[in-house]
Design a protein around this motif. Structure first.
Motif, PDB file in Angstrom:
ATOM      1  N   ALA A  71       0.895  -1.183  -0.011  1.00 20.97           N
ATOM      2  CA  ALA A  71       0.014   0.076  -0.032  1.00 20.97           C
ATOM      3  C   ALA A  71       0.734   1.197  -0.177  1.00 20.97           C
ATOM      4  N   GLN A  72       1.979   1.053   0.750  1.00 20.72           N
ATOM      5  CA  GLN A  72       2.673   2.279   0.650  1.00 20.72           C
ATOM      6  C   GLN A  72       3.491   2.701  -0.349  1.00 20.72           C
ATOM      7  N   LEU A  73       3.911   1.486  -1.289  1.00 19.25           N
ATOM      8  CA  LEU A  73       4.447   1.732  -2.355  1.00 19.25           C
ATOM      9  C   LEU A  73       3.662   1.958  -3.442  1.00 19.25           C
ATOM     10  N   ALA A  74       2.344   1.698  -3.574  1.00 18.45           N
ATOM     11  CA  ALA A  74       1.285   2.209  -4.458  1.00 18.45           C
ATOM     12  C   ALA A  74       0.839   3.624  -4.087  1.00 18.45           C
ATOM     13  N   ASP A  75       1.264   4.078  -3.102  1.00 19.93           N
ATOM     14  CA  ASP A  75       0.541   5.374  -2.683  1.00 19.93           C
ATOM     15  C   ASP A  75       0.882   6.631  -3.767  1.00 19.93           C
ATOM     16  N   ALA A  85       1.568  -3.802 -10.952  1.00 17.69           N
ATOM     17  CA  ALA A  85       2.013  -4.736 -11.839  1.00 17.69           C
ATOM     18  C   ALA A  85       3.546  -4.908 -11.236  1.00 17.69           C
ATOM     19  N   ASP A  86       4.148  -3.685 -10.981  1.00 18.58           N
ATOM     20  CA  ASP A  86       5.659  -3.761 -10.499  1.00 18.58           C
ATOM     21  C   ASP A  86       5.619  -4.405  -9.160  1.00 18.58           C
ATOM     22  N   ILE A  87       4.414  -4.187  -8.248  1.00 17.40           N
ATOM     23  CA  ILE A  87       4.615  -4.543  -7.176  1.00 17.40           C
ATOM     24  C   ILE A  87       4.292  -6.223  -7.168  1.00 17.40           C
ATOM     25  N   ALA A  88       3.622  -6.648  -7.923  1.00 16.97           N
ATOM     26  CA  ALA A  88       3.277  -8.137  -8.254  1.00 16.97           C
ATOM     27  C   ALA A  88       4.612  -8.507  -8.767  1.00 16.97           C
ATOM     28  N   GLU A  89       5.330  -8.307  -9.524  1.00 15.89           N
ATOM     29  CA  GLU A  89       6.446  -8.707  -9.980  1.00 15.89           C
ATOM     30  C   GLU A  89       7.480  -8.688  -8.835  1.00 15.89           C
ATOM     31  N   ARG A  90       7.709  -7.929  -8.351  1.00 11.24           N
ATOM     32  CA  ARG A  90       8.649  -7.765  -7.311  1.00 11.24           C
ATOM     33  C   ARG A  90       8.453  -8.754  -5.861  1.00 11.24           C
TER      34      ARG A  90
END
Length: 122
Positions: A71-75, A85-90
């Motif tokens: 959630a913080q990274l997607a804020d 998509a980036d979060i899913a990959e990581r």
């Protein structure tokens, strides 16, 4: 003995301690928290149950931290925000799961900030 992960407004109880094993013992695939050396089946059941519940509680808590980080990274207020998509990959998730985790994390962060309870991501 460890307690299940609390939900909503229940206080969080600490799980049974996970005793760390010395490095040379951890290399032995037959060795697991000294359970293999227990002769009393009652003691073995009790300790293995404590460990299972502690691992479950630890996994639940780790998932909550994953969700809050997502959630913080997607804020959208972050200049360096990531797409789902980036979060899913990581995190090695599907994009749909990443979206659910971002929402779950937002709920958790609102709960932390506003005192509300927890919700499950799925």
């Amino acid at each position: 003995m460890a307690e299940p992960t609390p939900r909503r407004n229940e206080p969080r109880l600490r799980p049974a301690p996970l005793l760390f094993e010395p490095a040379q013992v951890a290399d032995d695939p037959e060795h697991f928290f000294d359970l293999e050396s227990m002769d009393d089946p009652r003691a073995l059941l009790s300790r293995s149950t404590e460990l299972a519940q502690a691992f479950r509680a630890a996994a639940d808590r780790a998932v909550e931290f994953q969700a809050m980080a997502a959630a913080q990274l997607a804020d959208p207020r972050r200049f360096d925000r990531l797409t789902t998509a980036d979060i899913a990959e990581r995190a090695e998730w599907t994009e749909d799961y990443a979206k659910k985790m971002v929402e779950f994390g937002r709920d958790l962060l609102r709960g932390v900030e506003g005192g509300a309870g927890h919700a499950d991501p799925v």
